[in-house]
Design a protein around this motif. Structure first.
Motif, PDB file in Angstrom:
ATOM      1  N   CYS A 183      25.286  24.459  61.298  1.00 29.09           N
ATOM      2  CA  CYS A 183      24.496  25.693  61.386  1.00 29.09           C
ATOM      3  C   CYS A 183      23.274  25.501  62.271  1.00 29.09           C
ATOM      4  O   CYS A 183      22.913  26.387  63.055  1.00 29.09           O
ATOM      5  CB  CYS A 183      24.079  26.141  59.989  1.00 29.09           C
ATOM      6  SG  CYS A 183      25.418  26.821  58.990  1.00 29.09           S
ATOM      7  N   LYS A 229      24.531  25.530  65.778  1.00 28.90           N
ATOM      8  CA  LYS A 229      24.872  26.896  66.201  1.00 28.90           C
ATOM      9  C   LYS A 229      23.616  27.738  66.377  1.00 28.90           C
ATOM     10  O   LYS A 229      23.544  28.593  67.255  1.00 28.90           O
ATOM     11  CB  LYS A 229      25.824  27.534  65.180  1.00 28.90           C
ATOM     12  CG  LYS A 229      27.231  26.978  65.220  1.00 28.90           C
ATOM     13  CD  LYS A 229      28.139  27.707  64.240  1.00 28.90           C
ATOM     14  CE  LYS A 229      29.577  27.216  64.386  1.00 28.90           C
ATOM     15  NZ  LYS A 229      30.177  27.639  65.659  1.00 28.90           N
ATOM     16  N   GLU A 273      22.289  26.846  69.682  1.00 30.60           N
ATOM     17  CA  GLU A 273      23.134  27.432  70.719  1.00 30.60           C
ATOM     18  C   GLU A 273      22.857  28.923  70.865  1.00 30.60           C
ATOM     19  O   GLU A 273      22.772  29.448  71.984  1.00 30.60           O
ATOM     20  CB  GLU A 273      24.604  27.200  70.378  1.00 30.60           C
ATOM     21  CG  GLU A 273      25.048  25.743  70.519  1.00 30.60           C
ATOM     22  CD  GLU A 273      26.484  25.543  70.080  1.00 30.60           C
ATOM     23  OE1 GLU A 273      27.079  26.502  69.528  1.00 30.60           O
ATOM     24  OE2 GLU A 273      27.026  24.436  70.269  1.00 30.60           O
ATOM     25  N   SER A 274      22.714  29.618  69.724  1.00 24.93           N
ATOM     26  CA  SER A 274      22.445  31.062  69.768  1.00 24.93           C
ATOM     27  C   SER A 274      21.083  31.336  70.391  1.00 24.93           C
ATOM     28  O   SER A 274      20.915  32.281  71.178  1.00 24.93           O
ATOM     29  CB  SER A 274      22.511  31.660  68.354  1.00 24.93           C
ATOM     30  OG  SER A 274      23.823  31.597  67.845  1.00 24.93           O
TER      31      SER A 274
END
Length: 552
Positions: A140, A143, A146-147
């Motif tokens: 998480c 991610k 990355e987001s």
């Protein structure tokens, strides 16, 4: 001097000087005879902890701790010595005589052993949960980063676009100012005024008349008109424009150690020559093509397959867009055209390619049409051959927007693009055939950069021959490999997560794939590909398998 040396005789028989054992539960030193004959007669002796005298004073002895059952809550002078299953509580002998006579009673050490086993199991379970949560938390966090990077990059891209547009408009404005000719007109009008003044002062009729003849047709008001651009602010960004920036989508985050599984749910027999492609129209409704026709099939609630021919058409690939009134795009097999099949079954031209054959077609979420093409007449292709093989991007009206043919090093990107799908970021995954017997997977970003290439598992028995692929909700990729009768499962970075033999789940020669909106995998097969799970009299039929996907 240790305890075994200070006690010279057995503490039970008081005779034997050959002390061999210690009962830690009783705190007694024992000879071998008493250990075997006398001590077993003690209450609950089989649960006592007995060690060799050599281990007295060591960690082995200290590891033992007497189990404490405590005093009874009702009879405070009584020890709790039994467990009542009916009441789920520890009780003393007085409790038994007063209220538990007809209840199921067991020894305290027995229930302790049972509960201790449950605790040990729970300890292992929660250790696994903590490990899984730790792994998921790391995923998480990754991610999340990355987001963040994508959001910032999107903002920078849009900012750059706005800056470029504003610079362009400022240049246009500057150019317009330069081209307004106000200074030139001012100079011309000044010269004309000087001429008129001289004419007036000369008192000469001929000069007066001549001068008037040269300027009397001039519309001074028209000469003074100047068109100048006034900037008018556009409307605030519409919701649709804002949505193009991007949005969040809920995504299941799972432990990467979760077992990847493909489980055969059921299958349906068809009379088609092959299941070449499958596309989903809506829930339980689909289009499918074989070598010569387009079919519509529906899966009723009773799990029966209802199939109907729509039109005879030789298609190499098809793609369906739910936003276009149930229109289907068809890449023709032997013509350089893409056709639209209307719900009325009328066929219209969408796009015509000059000297090129469309082999793969895919409609994206933003209504772009991606087409993989090769030059007509070429059968065996390699990346070095001097013929056109391209990835072409069309808009929703069939107008060409972009063409990808070479990478940043000047090498051809594809040999023969056979299938195209996109992931959540609209990057492309392409099945590229490099010979009759071999293929590869190319990951091409939406900007036309090759990110990675997958050439199959080196440990596979045969050459890698991909036929179809799907992208899962987690952006993993499932590829059907007809030569090895396998599914190759890759992550978004092109790393092989698992090579799953199709025969292990009861199907052979997987070709066409479809990942439904509900997350179920459909697998289509050619004829003569079935094993013993299907009656031999049906071995000339094609099949559509429904497969449950886990951990992908």
């Amino acid at each position: 001097m240790d305890e075994a040396q200070t006690i010279s005789s057995c503490q039970l028989c008081q005779n034997s000087g050959n002390v061999k054992w210690k009962c830690v539960s009783c705190q007694l030193m024992l000879c071998n005879t008493c250990k075997l004959n006398i001590h077993p007669k003690f209450k609950l002796a089989d649960t006592h902890f007995i060690i060799d005298v050599k281990d007295v004073g060591t960690n082995i002895e200290h590891s033992y701790k007497e189990i404490e059952y405590g005093k009874c809550n009702l009879h405070v002078t009584q020890d709790r010595c039994l467990y009542c299953r009916d009441c789920n509580s520890l009780v003393c002998l007085k409790c038994v005589s007063e209220t538990h006579q007809q209840h199921v009673l067991i020894d305290t050490d027995q229930i302790y052993t049972e509960k201790e086993s449950q605790v040990l199991n729970l300890i292992e379970l929660y250790k696994q949960k903590i490990t899984s949560i730790t792994n998921i938390n790391e995923i998480c966090q990754k991610k999340n980063e990355e987001s963040k990077e994508k959001i910032i990059k999107r903002k920078e891209d849009l900012t750059t676009l706005l800056e470029d547009h504003s610079k362009h408009m400022l240049c246009q404005l500057e150019e317009k100012c330069k081209n307004s000719n106000l200074c030139s007109k001012l100079e011309d009008f000044s010269k004309t005024l000087d001429l008129l003044l001289k004419c007036q002062q000369s008192k000469r009729a001929d000069l007066l008349l001549g001068t008037l003849d040269t300027i009397q047709d001039t519309d001074v008001q028209q000469d003074l008109e100047v068109y100048f651009p006034r900037f008018v602010m556009g409307r605030p960004l519409s919701r649709k424009m804002i949505e193009t920036f991007g949005s969040f989508q809920e995504e299941n985050v799972v432990d990467p150690n979760e077992e990847i599984e493909l489980i055969l749910k059921n299958y349906h027999v068809t009379s088609l020559t092959m299941i070449k492609r499958i596309v989903e129209i809506s829930d339980e409704k689909f289009y499918v093509i074989d070598e010569s026709s387009l079919y519509h099939f529906e899966l009723k609630k009773e799990e029966k397959l209802h199939i109907k021919k729509i039109v005879d058409i030789k298609a190499f690939d098809i793609s369906f867009d739910l936003t276009k009134s149930n229109e289907i795009l068809i890449a023709m097999q032997q013509e350089g055209k893409i056709m639209i099949l209307k719900p009325s079954l009328k066929i219209k031209l969408f796009h015509s390619f000059s000297g090129l054959l469309p082999r793969a077609i895919h409609i994206t979420k933003d209504d772009k049409v991606i087409v993989g093409v090769r030059e007509e007449g070429e059968r065996e292709l390699s990346p070095s051959e001097a013929c056109r093989r391209q990835i072409i991007i069309l808009d929703k009206n069939g107008l060409e927007e972009n063409v990808f043919e070479y990478d940043k090093d000047g090498k051809r990107i594809v040999s023969m693009p056979m299938r195209i799908k996109t992931n959540a970021d609209e990057d492309m995954l392409i099945i590229d055939r490099i010979s009759k017997l071999e293929g590869r997977i190319i990951f091409l970003t939406k900007n036309g950069n090759v990110s990675w290439v997958y050439n199959g598992d080196k440990a596979a028995l045969n050459l890698f021959k991909p036929w179809d692929l799907v992208v899962t909700a987690r952006d993993n990729v499932i590829i059907s490999d007809i030569a090895n009768q396998s599914f190759h499962i890759l992550n978004s970075h092109g790393q092989l997560l698992k090579m799953h033999k199709s025969v292990d789940i009861g199907l052979s020669f997987p070709i066409s794939l479809l990942m439904t909106q509900g997350g179920e995998l459909f697998v289509g097969t050619p004829t003569n590909s079935m094993d013993d799970i299907v009656d031999k009299r049906n071995n000339k039929s094609t099949h559509i398998f429904r497969v449950t996907v886990k951990g992908i």
